[in-house]
Write an enzyme that holds these catalytic residues in place. Structure first.
Site, PDB file in Angstrom:
ATOM      1  CB  ALA A  14      -0.940  -0.242   1.178  1.00  0.00           C
ATOM      2  CG  ASN A  15       3.476   1.935   2.685  1.00  0.00           C
ATOM      3  OD1 ASN A  15       2.327   2.326   3.732  1.00  0.00           O
ATOM      4  ND2 ASN A  15       4.667   1.797   3.975  1.00  0.00           N
TER       5      ASN A  15
ATOM      6  N   GLY B 296      21.385   2.233   3.363  1.00  0.00           N
ATOM      7  CA  GLY B 296      20.643   3.764   3.460  1.00  0.00           C
ATOM      8  C   GLY B 296      22.036   5.231   3.436  1.00  0.00           C
TER       9      GLY B 296
ATOM     10  CG  ASP C 183       7.367   0.387   1.249  1.00  0.00           C
ATOM     11  OD1 ASP C 183       8.214  -0.692   1.715  1.00  0.00           O
ATOM     12  OD2 ASP C 183       7.355   0.851   3.204  1.00  0.00           O
TER      13      ASP C 183
HETATM   14  O1  RIB Z   1       8.184  -0.759   5.287  1.00  0.00           O
HETATM   15  C1  RIB Z   1       7.707  -0.077   5.748  1.00  0.00           C
HETATM   16  C2  RIB Z   1       5.809  -0.969   6.085  1.00  0.00           C
HETATM   17  O2  RIB Z   1       6.745  -2.179   7.049  1.00  0.00           O
HETATM   18  C3  RIB Z   1       5.296  -0.490   6.970  1.00  0.00           C
HETATM   19  O3  RIB Z   1       4.242   0.773   6.676  1.00  0.00           O
HETATM   20  C4  RIB Z   1       5.131  -1.311   7.887  1.00  0.00           C
HETATM   21  O4  RIB Z   1       3.708  -1.354   7.551  1.00  0.00           O
HETATM   22  C5  RIB Z   1       5.947  -2.624   7.713  1.00  0.00           C
HETATM   23  O5  RIB Z   1       4.578  -3.004   6.503  1.00  0.00           O
END
Ligand code: RIB
Length: 300
Positions: A44-45, A221, A251
């Site tokens: 979703a992100n 990083g 993400d």
């Molecule tokens: O990468 C960050 C995400 O990892 C968070 O939003 C959490 O939900 C996990 O899935």
């Protein structure tokens, strides 16, 4: 020719976030800040991050028929993501318990819930979405068999971008489809397994490439990233910012990279852009709420 610049197949979680002075050791209790609930989940992100940058984006995921599921759907729709592929029900929405320390680093435990019920059949039923996507991205908060079915369902000219997080060994069929495989040092060690050797990230990148993916991106990083392909290995410098919360930075990096590759950019150029997006994300709290627009990336 394609309806979507990016289709994300992956997880959706409610992020339950507490700020702490330091993360607790085993057997220890620490007090933290008030609890905040954010929309999150690696899949979703990625979808929200891409849509916020301007990509035509769709999400194939599963959430529960509950308040967390509605929070996630609202966030996707507000960002402009096509949610026709988001299935509802079967289990509670996934939840991530997250602690963030003053340096912006986090620790995350995920209860997959409905994410674990996104099946290969669900992918087969969403065949028209997969055929309509120029680039497809996936992660590993959903079953590995489901990712395998994504590989078998790709449109002939489309491209798969995989972030194997949380990491586990990957079948050759999945590795061979990745273009690129995007991973951090921790994930690289798990994917390489016994093949892991060498002290330099450049060594890991070459070893990973030898396992079959068409290209590899290793994120480092504060040290930037490495891109590796048949053309060689090169380093992408880090973009320096004051990190407040790194949640979701990987993400948004992946989403930006996938989108720019679909626009025809080289792997190096796409990774340099993605590094700016990831850096901008780390300057704000939360995951989806912290993703920048294209204008904000340009201004960074
Ligand atoms: O990468 C960050 C995400 O990892 C968070 O939003 C959490 O939900 C996990 O899935």
């Amino acid at each position: 020719m394609y309806d979507y610049d990016l289709l994300v197949v992956g997880s959706a979680n409610a992020d339950l976030v507490i700020g702490v002075e330091r993360r607790p050791d085993a057997g220890e209790t620490v007090l933290g800040s008030d609890l905040v609930v954010h929309p999150g989940g690696k899949g979703a992100n990625q979808a929200v991050a891409a849509a916020r940058l301007g990509a035509r984006t769709a999400l194939l995921a599963r959430v529960g028929d509950d308040a967390h599921g509605r929070l996630l759907l609202d966030s996707q729709r507000a960002a402009g993501v096509d949610t026709a592929g988001v299935l509802v029900g079967g289990a509670p929405t996934g939840v991530a318990l997250i602690t963030v320390d003053p340096s912006g680093d986090n620790s995350i435990v995920v209860s997959p819930g409905a994410n674990g019920r996104l099946t290969p059949d669900d992918v087969r039923a969403a065949g028209s979405l997969l055929q309509a996507a120029r680039v497809v991205s996936a992660q590993l908060e959903i079953p590995l068999e489901t990712v395998g079915e994504v590989v078998r369902s790709l449109a002939p000219d489309s491209r798969l971008v995989l972030n194997p997080s949380p990491p586990r060994p990957l079948p050759d069929e999945v590795l061979a489809a990745c273009d690129p495989l995007i991973l951090n040092e921790h994930e690289a060690k798990v994917i390489l397994g016994e093949a892991y050797a060498g002290e330099k990230p450049e060594d890991w990148a070459r070893l990973l490439l030898a396992k079959g993916p068409r290209s590899v991106v290793v994120t480092l990083g504060g040290e930037g990233a490495l891109v590796a392909s048949s053309e060689g290995v090169s380093r992408i410098p880090a973009v320096k910012v004051r990190a407040v919360d790194t949640t979701g930075a990987g993400d948004s990096f992946t989403a930006a990279l996938a989108w720019r590759l679909g626009l025809g950019e080289s792997l190096s150029d796409a990774a340099a852009y993605a590094a700016r997006v990831g850096a901008a994300t780390a300057t704000r709290e939360g995951a989806q709420v912290s993703f920048p627009t294209a204008q904000e990336v340009a201004a960074l």
